[in-house]
Write an enzyme that holds these catalytic residues in place. Structure first.
Site, PDB file in Angstrom:
ATOM      1  N   LEU A  56       0.983  -1.256  -0.013  1.00 16.37           N
ATOM      2  CA  LEU A  56      -0.052  -0.154   0.019  1.00 16.37           C
ATOM      3  C   LEU A  56       0.705   1.389  -0.075  1.00 16.37           C
ATOM      4  O   LEU A  56       1.625   1.388   1.034  1.00 16.37           O
ATOM      5  CB  LEU A  56      -0.923  -0.128   1.174  1.00 16.37           C
ATOM      6  CG  LEU A  56      -2.153   1.034   1.275  1.00 16.37           C
ATOM      7  CD1 LEU A  56      -2.941   0.473   0.186  1.00 16.37           C
ATOM      8  CD2 LEU A  56      -2.708   0.967   2.714  1.00 16.37           C
ATOM      9  N   SER A 110       3.621  -6.617   2.468  1.00 17.38           N
ATOM     10  CA  SER A 110       2.447  -5.912   2.862  1.00 17.38           C
ATOM     11  C   SER A 110       1.213  -6.480   2.124  1.00 17.38           C
ATOM     12  O   SER A 110       0.891  -7.436   1.853  1.00 17.38           O
ATOM     13  CB  SER A 110       2.624  -4.447   2.973  1.00 17.38           C
ATOM     14  OG  SER A 110       1.702  -3.810   3.623  1.00 17.38           O
ATOM     15  N   GLN A 111       0.458  -5.180   1.687  1.00 18.71           N
ATOM     16  CA  GLN A 111      -0.683  -5.672   0.624  1.00 18.71           C
ATOM     17  C   GLN A 111      -0.532  -6.606  -0.372  1.00 18.71           C
ATOM     18  O   GLN A 111      -1.128  -7.417  -0.815  1.00 18.71           O
ATOM     19  CB  GLN A 111      -1.552  -4.418   0.468  1.00 18.71           C
ATOM     20  CG  GLN A 111      -2.561  -4.649  -0.614  1.00 18.71           C
ATOM     21  CD  GLN A 111      -3.294  -3.311  -0.944  1.00 18.71           C
ATOM     22  OE1 GLN A 111      -4.069  -2.643  -0.335  1.00 18.71           O
ATOM     23  NE2 GLN A 111      -3.113  -2.798  -2.235  1.00 18.71           N
ATOM     24  N   ASP A 135       5.918  -4.453  14.376  1.00 17.33           N
ATOM     25  CA  ASP A 135       5.418  -3.967  12.953  1.00 17.33           C
ATOM     26  C   ASP A 135       4.795  -2.871  13.051  1.00 17.33           C
ATOM     27  O   ASP A 135       5.069  -1.731  12.370  1.00 17.33           O
ATOM     28  CB  ASP A 135       4.739  -4.868  12.209  1.00 17.33           C
ATOM     29  CG  ASP A 135       4.256  -4.627  10.953  1.00 17.33           C
ATOM     30  OD1 ASP A 135       4.804  -4.747   9.974  1.00 17.33           O
ATOM     31  OD2 ASP A 135       3.183  -3.882  10.785  1.00 17.33           O
ATOM     32  N   HIS A 181       6.983  -1.462  10.464  1.00 17.02           N
ATOM     33  CA  HIS A 181       6.560  -2.094   9.098  1.00 17.02           C
ATOM     34  C   HIS A 181       7.232  -1.554   7.887  1.00 17.02           C
ATOM     35  O   HIS A 181       7.461  -2.251   6.959  1.00 17.02           O
ATOM     36  CB  HIS A 181       5.015  -1.361   9.025  1.00 17.02           C
ATOM     37  CG  HIS A 181       4.265  -2.329   7.701  1.00 17.02           C
ATOM     38  ND1 HIS A 181       4.041  -3.510   7.705  1.00 17.02           N
ATOM     39  CD2 HIS A 181       3.965  -1.666   6.790  1.00 17.02           C
ATOM     40  CE1 HIS A 181       3.667  -3.911   6.604  1.00 17.02           C
ATOM     41  NE2 HIS A 181       3.240  -2.861   5.635  1.00 17.02           N
TER      42      HIS A 181
END
Length: 268
Positions: free
Chosen positions: A11, A77-78, A194, A249
């Site tokens: 993202l 991630s995404q 994270d 993250h």
């Protein structure tokens, strides 16, 4: 020859964010072809997940076709959920290692800076009012928003994650499982610091029950019933969990320790 490495971003990222990871790979595996797919960058990463799956799939497929010895996925991630969609729906993929880098594989339910930025008028407890609508499902985050207090709405509304997990009845589930299980290794990387993936254990298929107590992957229904192959992978010895504390993250793809500990050996 070593298989090419394909990187799928998350993202609000773009391909430029992965310069360190590319360098780590080139230093440890010289001559490896590394491609960061340059699609759905920045704001476009909010496009619906199935649209991203189709777009990334079209870009990745020619790389697969030219790789006689297969390819590796590093999906951040995404992007880790995008890659699951690709692996589930592409019957002739040749992915060896699928490295899921701090990805909300079991869904997302948290008050994060991303949430405040995108939906200033919502908090985690009421975002379901938006996400579990036809309009909400046009936004990537809502496709894997998993509100443990509104399970029925999630199951009936989630066009993406609930289908991948066959929590919603999915006529393709048998075929998708067979496709997914063509991978040789599944590497699930995440960690307690994270700060974005919530709960962080979602990066390893753990998630909240309706009391917001984290239930680890091994006790999750989708693992126990082997819905899309997690239990099969574990039985094969091909399910690897790699947890690293102290990583926020945005640093997973730039942290050399994470690379050497969790990724390097699976890129052969």
């Amino acid at each position: 020859s070593k298989g090419p490495v394909i990187i799928v971003h998350g993202l609000f990222d773009s391909s430029g964010d992965f310069i360190n990871l590319q360098r780590f790979i080139n230093e440890s595996h010289p001559g490896t072809n590394v491609t960061v797919i340059d699609l759905f960058d920045r704001g476009a990463s909010l496009e619906p997940m199935w649209k991203q799956v189709e777009g990334f799939k079209a870009a990745i497929y020619p790389i697969m076709q030219n790789a006689a010895d297969g390819v590796h996925f590093i999906c951040y991630s995404q992007g880790g959920l995008v890659c699951r969609g690709i692996l589930s729906t592409l019957s002739d993929h040749n992915v060896h290692s699928f490295i899921s880098l701090s990805s909300p594989q079991a869904g997302q339910y948290g008050d994060t800076d991303y949430l405040k930025y995108l939906f200033p008028q919502f908090v985690k407890s009421n975002l379901y009012h938006l996400c579990y609508t036809a309009l909400g499902q046009m936004i990537s985050i809502c496709n894997y928003w998993n509100d443990p207090h509104h399970r029925d709405l999630y199951v009936n509304s989630s066009d993406y994650l609930a289908l991948l997990n066959s929590e919603r009845s999915n006529p393709n589930s048998t075929e998708w499982k067979k496709n997914f299980l063509k991978i040789k290794k599944l590497v699930l990387i995440g960690g307690p610091d994270d700060g974005v993936i919530t709960p962080w254990q979602s990066s390893q298929f753990g998630f909240y029950d309706d009391n917001e107590t984290v239930v680890e992957m091994q006790h999750q229904d989708l693992y126990l019933r082997d819905v899309f192959g997690l239990k099969t992978l574990a039985a094969r010895g091909d399910l690897i969990l790699c947890s690293v504390p102290g990583v926020q993250h945005v640093w997973w793809h730039s942290n050399e320790t994470v690379f050497h500990t969790c990724m390097e050996k699976w890129l052969v």
